[in-house]
Enzyme design. Sequence first.
Site, PDB file in Angstrom:
ATOM      1  N   ILE A  32       8.998   3.142   7.944  1.00 47.86           N
ATOM      2  CA  ILE A  32       9.655   2.008   7.284  1.00 47.86           C
ATOM      3  C   ILE A  32      10.608   2.507   6.197  1.00 47.86           C
ATOM      4  O   ILE A  32      11.783   2.125   6.154  1.00 47.86           O
ATOM      5  CB  ILE A  32       8.610   1.028   6.703  1.00 47.86           C
ATOM      6  CG1 ILE A  32       7.975   0.240   7.859  1.00 47.86           C
ATOM      7  CG2 ILE A  32       9.248   0.076   5.683  1.00 47.86           C
ATOM      8  CD1 ILE A  32       7.066  -0.883   7.462  1.00 47.86           C
ATOM      9  N   ASP A  80       2.976  14.840  -4.479  1.00 48.67           N
ATOM     10  CA  ASP A  80       1.917  13.839  -4.326  1.00 48.67           C
ATOM     11  C   ASP A  80       2.113  12.792  -5.425  1.00 48.67           C
ATOM     12  O   ASP A  80       2.104  13.131  -6.612  1.00 48.67           O
ATOM     13  CB  ASP A  80       0.553  14.529  -4.479  1.00 48.67           C
ATOM     14  CG  ASP A  80      -0.603  13.612  -4.087  1.00 48.67           C
ATOM     15  OD1 ASP A  80      -0.499  12.389  -4.311  1.00 48.67           O
ATOM     16  OD2 ASP A  80      -1.607  14.121  -3.558  1.00 48.67           O
ATOM     17  N   LYS A 140       7.212   5.090 -13.906  1.00 49.81           N
ATOM     18  CA  LYS A 140       7.301   5.847 -15.160  1.00 49.81           C
ATOM     19  C   LYS A 140       8.310   6.997 -15.053  1.00 49.81           C
ATOM     20  O   LYS A 140       9.071   7.255 -15.977  1.00 49.81           O
ATOM     21  CB  LYS A 140       5.920   6.418 -15.546  1.00 49.81           C
ATOM     22  CG  LYS A 140       4.892   5.377 -15.934  1.00 49.81           C
ATOM     23  CD  LYS A 140       5.144   4.732 -17.299  1.00 49.81           C
ATOM     24  CE  LYS A 140       5.027   5.674 -18.454  1.00 49.81           C
ATOM     25  NZ  LYS A 140       3.662   5.900 -18.931  1.00 49.81           N
ATOM     26  N   SER A 173       4.954  -3.522  -0.212  1.00 48.11           N
ATOM     27  CA  SER A 173       3.568  -4.005  -0.278  1.00 48.11           C
ATOM     28  C   SER A 173       3.103  -4.457   1.104  1.00 48.11           C
ATOM     29  O   SER A 173       3.482  -3.847   2.119  1.00 48.11           O
ATOM     30  CB  SER A 173       3.498  -5.130  -1.322  1.00 48.11           C
ATOM     31  OG  SER A 173       2.175  -5.530  -1.543  1.00 48.11           O
ATOM     32  N   LYS A 191      -2.759  -3.417  -2.785  1.00 53.78           N
ATOM     33  CA  LYS A 191      -1.455  -4.083  -2.670  1.00 53.78           C
ATOM     34  C   LYS A 191      -1.351  -5.269  -3.634  1.00 53.78           C
ATOM     35  O   LYS A 191      -0.251  -5.581  -4.110  1.00 53.78           O
ATOM     36  CB  LYS A 191      -1.198  -4.525  -1.231  1.00 53.78           C
ATOM     37  CG  LYS A 191      -1.028  -3.363  -0.249  1.00 53.78           C
ATOM     38  CD  LYS A 191       0.121  -2.434  -0.606  1.00 53.78           C
ATOM     39  CE  LYS A 191       0.470  -1.471   0.525  1.00 53.78           C
ATOM     40  NZ  LYS A 191       1.509  -0.504   0.149  1.00 53.78           N
ATOM     41  N   ILE A 220       5.213  -4.582  11.903  1.00 54.76           N
ATOM     42  CA  ILE A 220       6.501  -3.989  12.274  1.00 54.76           C
ATOM     43  C   ILE A 220       6.256  -2.959  13.371  1.00 54.76           C
ATOM     44  O   ILE A 220       5.430  -2.049  13.209  1.00 54.76           O
ATOM     45  CB  ILE A 220       7.166  -3.317  11.041  1.00 54.76           C
ATOM     46  CG1 ILE A 220       7.302  -4.307   9.875  1.00 54.76           C
ATOM     47  CG2 ILE A 220       8.522  -2.717  11.419  1.00 54.76           C
ATOM     48  CD1 ILE A 220       8.157  -5.528  10.141  1.00 54.76           C
TER      49      ILE A 220
HETATM   50  C1  HXC Z   1     -13.545   5.747   5.962  1.00 55.90           C
HETATM   51  C2  HXC Z   1     -12.194   7.456   5.156  1.00 55.90           C
HETATM   52  C3  HXC Z   1     -11.362   7.361   6.320  1.00 55.90           C
HETATM   53  C4  HXC Z   1     -11.717   6.384   7.322  1.00 55.90           C
HETATM   54  C5  HXC Z   1     -10.584   8.911   5.013  1.00 55.90           C
HETATM   55  N1  HXC Z   1     -11.669   8.426   4.415  1.00 55.90           N
HETATM   56  N2  HXC Z   1     -10.351   8.275   6.180  1.00 55.90           N
HETATM   57  N3  HXC Z   1     -13.263   6.651   4.986  1.00 55.90           N
HETATM   58  N4  HXC Z   1     -12.803   5.625   7.095  1.00 55.90           N
HETATM   59  N5  HXC Z   1     -10.982   6.250   8.426  1.00 55.90           N
HETATM   60  C6  HXC Z   1     -12.251   8.867   3.153  1.00 55.90           C
HETATM   61  C7  HXC Z   1     -12.678  10.325   3.172  1.00 55.90           C
HETATM   62  O1  HXC Z   1     -13.892  10.487   3.837  1.00 55.90           O
HETATM   63  C8  HXC Z   1     -12.797  10.600   1.672  1.00 55.90           C
HETATM   64  O2  HXC Z   1     -13.939  10.025   1.124  1.00 55.90           O
HETATM   65  C9  HXC Z   1     -11.644   9.784   1.100  1.00 55.90           C
HETATM   66  O3  HXC Z   1     -11.281   8.806   2.099  1.00 55.90           O
HETATM   67  C10 HXC Z   1     -10.430  10.619   0.819  1.00 55.90           C
HETATM   68  O4  HXC Z   1     -10.040  11.278   1.999  1.00 55.90           O
HETATM   69  P1  HXC Z   1      -9.154  12.587   1.968  1.00 55.90           P
HETATM   70  O5  HXC Z   1      -8.709  12.839   3.352  1.00 55.90           O
HETATM   71  O6  HXC Z   1      -9.842  13.655   1.224  1.00 55.90           O
HETATM   72  O7  HXC Z   1      -7.962  12.117   1.005  1.00 55.90           O
HETATM   73  P2  HXC Z   1      -6.451  12.258   1.150  1.00 55.90           P
HETATM   74  O8  HXC Z   1      -6.101  13.541   1.803  1.00 55.90           O
HETATM   75  O9  HXC Z   1      -5.906  12.017  -0.174  1.00 55.90           O
HETATM   76  O10 HXC Z   1      -6.042  11.076   2.150  1.00 55.90           O
HETATM   77  C11 HXC Z   1      -5.802   9.775   1.722  1.00 55.90           C
HETATM   78  C12 HXC Z   1      -5.991   8.780   2.883  1.00 55.90           C
HETATM   79  C13 HXC Z   1      -5.241   9.261   4.113  1.00 55.90           C
HETATM   80  C14 HXC Z   1      -5.471   7.423   2.413  1.00 55.90           C
HETATM   81  C15 HXC Z   1      -7.456   8.688   3.181  1.00 55.90           C
HETATM   82  O11 HXC Z   1      -5.439   8.329   5.160  1.00 55.90           O
HETATM   83  C16 HXC Z   1      -3.792   9.468   3.871  1.00 55.90           C
HETATM   84  O12 HXC Z   1      -3.381  10.454   3.285  1.00 55.90           O
HETATM   85  N6  HXC Z   1      -2.922   8.557   4.263  1.00 55.90           N
HETATM   86  C17 HXC Z   1      -1.472   8.686   3.964  1.00 55.90           C
HETATM   87  C18 HXC Z   1      -0.653   8.217   5.074  1.00 55.90           C
HETATM   88  C19 HXC Z   1      -0.959   6.786   5.434  1.00 55.90           C
HETATM   89  O13 HXC Z   1      -2.079   6.343   5.333  1.00 55.90           O
HETATM   90  N7  HXC Z   1       0.022   6.075   5.903  1.00 55.90           N
HETATM   91  C20 HXC Z   1      -0.168   4.730   6.346  1.00 55.90           C
HETATM   92  C21 HXC Z   1       0.472   3.854   5.482  1.00 55.90           C
HETATM   93  S1  HXC Z   1       0.590   2.328   6.327  1.00 55.90           S
HETATM   94  P3  HXC Z   1     -15.294  10.904   0.825  1.00 55.90           P
HETATM   95  O14 HXC Z   1     -16.251   9.940   0.206  1.00 55.90           O
HETATM   96  O15 HXC Z   1     -15.752  11.407   2.147  1.00 55.90           O
HETATM   97  O16 HXC Z   1     -14.876  11.994  -0.104  1.00 55.90           O
HETATM   98  C22 HXC Z   1       0.236   1.209   5.244  1.00 55.90           C
HETATM   99  C23 HXC Z   1       0.428  -0.166   5.760  1.00 55.90           C
HETATM  100  C24 HXC Z   1      -0.338  -1.151   4.971  1.00 55.90           C
HETATM  101  O17 HXC Z   1      -0.118   1.464   4.157  1.00 55.90           O
HETATM  102  C25 HXC Z   1      -0.165  -2.555   5.437  1.00 55.90           C
HETATM  103  C26 HXC Z   1       0.203  -2.774   6.840  1.00 55.90           C
HETATM  104  C27 HXC Z   1       0.316  -4.209   7.267  1.00 55.90           C
END
Ligand code: HXC
Length: 286
Positions: A32, A80, A140, A173, A191, A220
């Site tokens: 997006i 990050d 910020k 959002s 959000k 989307i």
């Molecule tokens: C449950 C989960 C999980 C899952 C991760 N975790 N995936 N818990 N179900 N599927 C938990 C992990 O076990 C850990 O908890 C904690 O989340 C952090 O995970 P890490 O991998 O160590 O963290 P990090 O590397 O910072 O990753 C953050 C993340 C990851 C959000 C979990 O998915 C990510 O980096 N995403 C970025 C890209 C992304 O998500 N893009 C999509 C955006 S779309 P514990 O307790 O085990 O330590 C979007 C659209 C929204 O936002 C609205 C659409 C309509």
Amino acid sequence: MPLPKNEYLSEVWKDGIFDNKVVFCTGGAGTICSAQVRALVHLGANACIIGRNVEKTENMAKDIATARKGAKVLGLGAVDVRKPEALQEAAEKCAKELGGIDFVIAGAAGNFLAPMNHISSNAFKSVMDIDVLGSWNTVKATLPYLLESAANHKTNGKTPPPNGTGGRIIFVSATLHYTGTPMQSHVSVAKAGVDAMAHAVAIEQGPRGITSNVIAPGPIADTEGMARLAKSDNLAEAMKKVPIGRYGSVKEIADATVYLFSDAGNYVNGEILVVDGGAWHTQSDT
Ligand code: HXC
């Protein structure tokens, strides 16, 4: 292979409306946000996109730069949004290399599908940190440059200068929190915070020339978010209940972005522009 223009930008917009503008975008390598930036670059802006993955971010920057001959697009990977110093450095680099920051898109987000009882405190915190704290850190880090832009209104030699076309923020959002969405409690809370932040910025910084708005995309097509969320059969079904009868396109989010940053959006501040084909109105039926 560069994207053909008709895949990311509507024909209603005029070339050059963002000449001399610089956009700073977090999450800019995502589907997006990259479309939002590509449209702005096509219309004259230079850009700096921020991401965590170095290769993905740098490659996307190169690809976006093909939208306009002579465009400058920086891709800053390994940043990050949870780390304020990293964002400050990125904003500084953007301003130094591109001459300032006029527009900000706070688009970095984290998401996964999980029921509440499978979301640890750390998982909840991860999403809050990326979405809420990350947006806060973005504001910020870029606010000094936005204020400068709002004060100066770069004119591109035109007299009188275009009114208000600098010092603008768009937060990306969602609509999940309007009704509550299963498997998305963490993101819904995050959000809602992002929306509140956009309103706070609009009220507090409006008198200093800043506008702050939200784009809330619905379902989307061909996005990372949809790829993740559509894994749930229930949610995929819910998303098919779009009143307009189809999923949206990234082009439609880019169009909303161009509108809000263009002179046409000069008097829009503190608003949420939902771009979802009416989908959220049916969310409570799921
Ligand atoms: C449950 C989960 C999980 C899952 C991760 N975790 N995936 N818990 N179900 N599927 C938990 C992990 O076990 C850990 O908890 C904690 O989340 C952090 O995970 P890490 O991998 O160590 O963290 P990090 O590397 O910072 O990753 C953050 C993340 C990851 C959000 C979990 O998915 C990510 O980096 N995403 C970025 C890209 C992304 O998500 N893009 C999509 C955006 S779309 P514990 O307790 O085990 O330590 C979007 C659209 C929204 O936002 C609205 C659409 C309509």
